[in-house]
Design an enzyme around this catalytic site. Structure first.
Site, PDB file in Angstrom:
ATOM      1  CD  GLN A  16       3.947   5.690   2.713  1.00 20.30           C
ATOM      2  OE1 GLN A  16       2.967   5.170   2.259  1.00 20.30           O
ATOM      3  NE2 GLN A  16       4.813   4.949   3.417  1.00 20.30           N
ATOM      4  CG  HIS A  70       1.074   6.895   5.765  1.00 17.25           C
ATOM      5  ND1 HIS A  70       2.474   7.187   6.122  1.00 17.25           N
ATOM      6  CD2 HIS A  70       1.057   5.725   5.363  1.00 17.25           C
ATOM      7  CE1 HIS A  70       2.635   6.080   6.325  1.00 17.25           C
ATOM      8  NE2 HIS A  70       2.184   5.149   5.803  1.00 17.25           N
ATOM      9  CB  CYS A 104       5.753   2.093   7.265  1.00 13.12           C
ATOM     10  SG  CYS A 104       5.306   3.979   6.380  1.00 13.12           S
ATOM     11  CG  LEU A 105       6.810   0.765   1.121  1.00 17.69           C
ATOM     12  CD1 LEU A 105       6.130   1.375  -0.018  1.00 17.69           C
ATOM     13  CD2 LEU A 105       7.974  -0.445   1.231  1.00 17.69           C
ATOM     14  CG  HIS A 144      -0.164   0.906   7.675  1.00 18.19           C
ATOM     15  ND1 HIS A 144       1.007   0.423   8.078  1.00 18.19           N
ATOM     16  CD2 HIS A 144       0.753   2.521   6.315  1.00 18.19           C
ATOM     17  CE1 HIS A 144       2.625   1.146   8.072  1.00 18.19           C
ATOM     18  NE2 HIS A 144       2.484   2.249   6.491  1.00 18.19           N
ATOM     19  CD  GLU A 145      -0.729   2.365   2.745  1.00 19.90           C
ATOM     20  OE1 GLU A 145       0.343   3.612   2.969  1.00 19.90           O
ATOM     21  OE2 GLU A 145      -0.355   1.444   3.259  1.00 19.90           O
ATOM     22  N   GLY A 153       1.029  -1.213  -0.190  1.00 17.10           N
ATOM     23  CA  GLY A 153      -0.232  -0.087  -0.239  1.00 17.10           C
ATOM     24  C   GLY A 153       0.830   1.338  -0.007  1.00 17.10           C
TER      25      GLY A 153
HETATM   26 NI    NI Z   1       3.579   3.251   5.655  1.00 21.01          NI
END
Ligand code: NI
Length: 181
Positions: free
Chosen positions: A52, A144, A98-99, A140-141, A47
């Site tokens: 991000q 953000h 998380c990226l 999670h997304e 995701g």
């Molecule tokens: Ni993340």
């Protein structure tokens, strides 16, 4: 399509409350969505949220979790201005990464099942329900978009670990009651 640079923990864009997208058929949004999907795939993520990639807009992409019954790979889920609500309030613990926080994993408690709604790439209303991994990814997304990173949701920072120690994290979760509460 272009790979975008991924913002990392500490950059203020990740702590910003993102703004509504407006008309998603604008060329810059069409390009952003394509770039986000490519960037997510390239980074091996499940995701990605627009902040991000340094775009503080309420837009998320997520990989489909279940394979298409026809055997084809389903297109990623793209949700413009997403909103989530719990279906029944039941929660469960699970491991997240998380990226924007490479190298780490942590145990986060999330709703087990959620209803989601928003708009598609053409601006039309979309919605559905999700459970398991997709429910977790969506929570999670969408976090953000409100400047929330998963460690801020952790109830026990002792359950933060390096990627290489993931097996220890999973073993601890199992020993502490199946991860479900
Ligand atoms: Ni993340």
């Amino acid at each position: 399509m272009t790979l975008r640079k991924i913002a990392r923990l500490g950059h203020p864009v990740l702590r910003t409350r993102a703004a509504p997208v407006g008309d998603p058929t604008r060329s810059e949004i069409v390009r952003l969505v394509a770039d986000m999907i490519e960037t997510m795939h390239d980074a091996g993520g499940v995701g990605l949220a627009a902040p991000q990639v340094y775009e503080p807009l309420r837009l998320v992409v997520a990989l489909p979790v279940r394979p298409d019954p026809g055997g084809e790979v389903a297109a990623p889920l793209v949700i413009v201005d997403p909103e989530l609500s719990p279906l029944d309030g039941e929660e469960e613990d699970g491991v997240e990464g998380c990226l924007s926080i490479p190298g780490l994993r942590g145990v986060v408690r999330r709703w087990r099942r959620v209803a989601w709604r928003g708009r598609d790439r053409d601006g039309g209303p979309i919605g559905g329900t999700a459970d398991g991994l997709l429910a977790r990814v969506l929570q999670h997304e969408v976090d953000h978009l409100d400047g929330i990173l998963y460690p801020m949701r952790m109830h026990d920072l002792g359950l933060l670990a390096m990627d290489s120690e993931l097996a220890h994290l999973q073993a601890r979760m199992l020993s502490e009651g199946n991860g479900t509460r």
